[in-house]
Motif scaffolding. Structure first.
Motif, PDB file in Angstrom:
ATOM      1  N   VAL A  15       3.496  -4.741   3.386  1.00 53.77           N
ATOM      2  CA  VAL A  15       4.352  -4.516   2.219  1.00 53.77           C
ATOM      3  C   VAL A  15       5.797  -4.211   2.607  1.00 53.77           C
ATOM      4  O   VAL A  15       6.675  -4.210   1.751  1.00 53.77           O
ATOM      5  N   SER A  16       6.042  -3.994   3.893  1.00 57.29           N
ATOM      6  CA  SER A  16       7.411  -3.779   4.377  1.00 57.29           C
ATOM      7  C   SER A  16       7.919  -5.018   5.105  1.00 57.29           C
ATOM      8  O   SER A  16       8.737  -4.920   6.009  1.00 57.29           O
ATOM      9  N   GLY A  19       8.699 -11.490   3.438  1.00 57.97           N
ATOM     10  CA  GLY A  19       8.325 -12.627   2.616  1.00 57.97           C
ATOM     11  C   GLY A  19       7.760 -13.787   3.403  1.00 57.97           C
ATOM     12  O   GLY A  19       7.733 -14.913   2.915  1.00 57.97           O
ATOM     13  N   TYR A  40       8.994 -13.054  -3.458  1.00 59.81           N
ATOM     14  CA  TYR A  40       9.648 -12.182  -4.437  1.00 59.81           C
ATOM     15  C   TYR A  40       9.264 -10.714  -4.249  1.00 59.81           C
ATOM     16  O   TYR A  40      10.015  -9.816  -4.612  1.00 59.81           O
ATOM     17  N   ALA A  41       8.084 -10.454  -3.673  1.00 62.09           N
ATOM     18  CA  ALA A  41       7.661  -9.088  -3.383  1.00 62.09           C
ATOM     19  C   ALA A  41       8.253  -8.594  -2.066  1.00 62.09           C
ATOM     20  O   ALA A  41       8.190  -7.410  -1.768  1.00 62.09           O
ATOM     21  N   SER A  42       8.790  -9.514  -1.269  1.00 61.39           N
ATOM     22  CA  SER A  42       9.311  -9.200   0.069  1.00 61.39           C
ATOM     23  C   SER A  42       8.235  -8.602   0.960  1.00 61.39           C
ATOM     24  O   SER A  42       8.500  -7.689   1.728  1.00 61.39           O
ATOM     25  N   PHE A  43       7.007  -9.100   0.809  1.00 66.31           N
ATOM     26  CA  PHE A  43       6.002  -8.690   1.784  1.00 66.31           C
ATOM     27  C   PHE A  43       5.418  -9.893   2.487  1.00 66.31           C
ATOM     28  O   PHE A  43       5.456 -10.998   1.977  1.00 66.31           O
ATOM     29  N   ALA A 166       7.277  -5.543  -5.636  1.00 65.22           N
ATOM     30  CA  ALA A 166       8.344  -5.048  -4.758  1.00 65.22           C
ATOM     31  C   ALA A 166       8.843  -3.690  -5.248  1.00 65.22           C
ATOM     32  O   ALA A 166       9.026  -2.755  -4.462  1.00 65.22           O
ATOM     33  N   ALA A 170       8.383   0.153  -3.413  1.00 62.53           N
ATOM     34  CA  ALA A 170       9.625   0.735  -2.901  1.00 62.53           C
ATOM     35  C   ALA A 170       9.431   2.216  -2.621  1.00 62.53           C
ATOM     36  O   ALA A 170       8.697   2.902  -3.334  1.00 62.53           O
TER      37      ALA A 170
END
Length: 174
Positions: A15-16, A19, A40-43, A166, A170
């Motif tokens: 999750v960190s 993408g 879009y979630a940047s994971f 995302a 955070a």
């Protein structure tokens, strides 16, 4: 690969991440949608579903494995645990709000059962979102504000879901 009760799937989620994706569900349109969700979630997402089942079983296995992988990180006291995003794709505009509440619920005004996206005979979006919500313990609200093309509607929903994830992942502000 882990058995999900609805097929076998393997998943790794960071999750960190940035993408980066490697998705192979056996359903090309779902691979595309999950890739957009992760961007879009940047994971980072690596997800593979064992081939051989029906597309419906492969969709369920993908949703279940992703939900299992996201449940713990989204409920961490270090993250917000809730998020919202509104994303357009051409004429489609979707809004997704979620909370890692531990009380699974999908509320949606989107019905694509007649659309047969990519030849599927079932609403790919609703089936995936319902299973994801149940497995990850998410209260998930999906609103289609506008959309006519089923593919654009699905892309807007999955992008907005990525944006909401995302925000939910955070770090919580001190």
């Amino acid at each position: 690969m882990a058995a999900t009760g609805q097929g076998r799937a393997g998943v790794r989620v960071n999750v960190s991440g940035r993408g980066e994706t490697n998705v192979a569900t056996g359903v090309p349109v779902l691979d595309h949608l999950l890739t957009m969700l992760a961007v879009y979630a940047s994971f980072d997402l690596a997800l593979e579903v064992e081939a051989g089942g029906s597309p419906e079983l492969e969709i369920t296995a993908a949703a279940r494995s992703l939900g299992e992988a996201l449940a713990e990180p989204l409920r961490s006291p270090a993250v917000r645990g809730h998020g919202s995003a509104e994303i357009p794709v051409d004429e489609a505009l979707a809004h997704v709000t979620l909370e890692a509440s531990g009380r699974p619920l999908l509320v949606s005004n989107v019905y694509l059962s007649d659309a047969h996206v990519a030849g599927l005979h079932r609403d790919l979006g609703s089936g995936f979102l319902k299973e994801l919500s149940e497995t990850a313990g998410l209260t998930l609200h999906v609103r289609l504000l506008h959309g006519e093309d089923a593919k654009h509607v699905l892309e807007a929903i999955f992008k907005a879901l990525g944006g909401a994830l995302a925000a939910a992942g955070a770090p919580r502000k001190e």
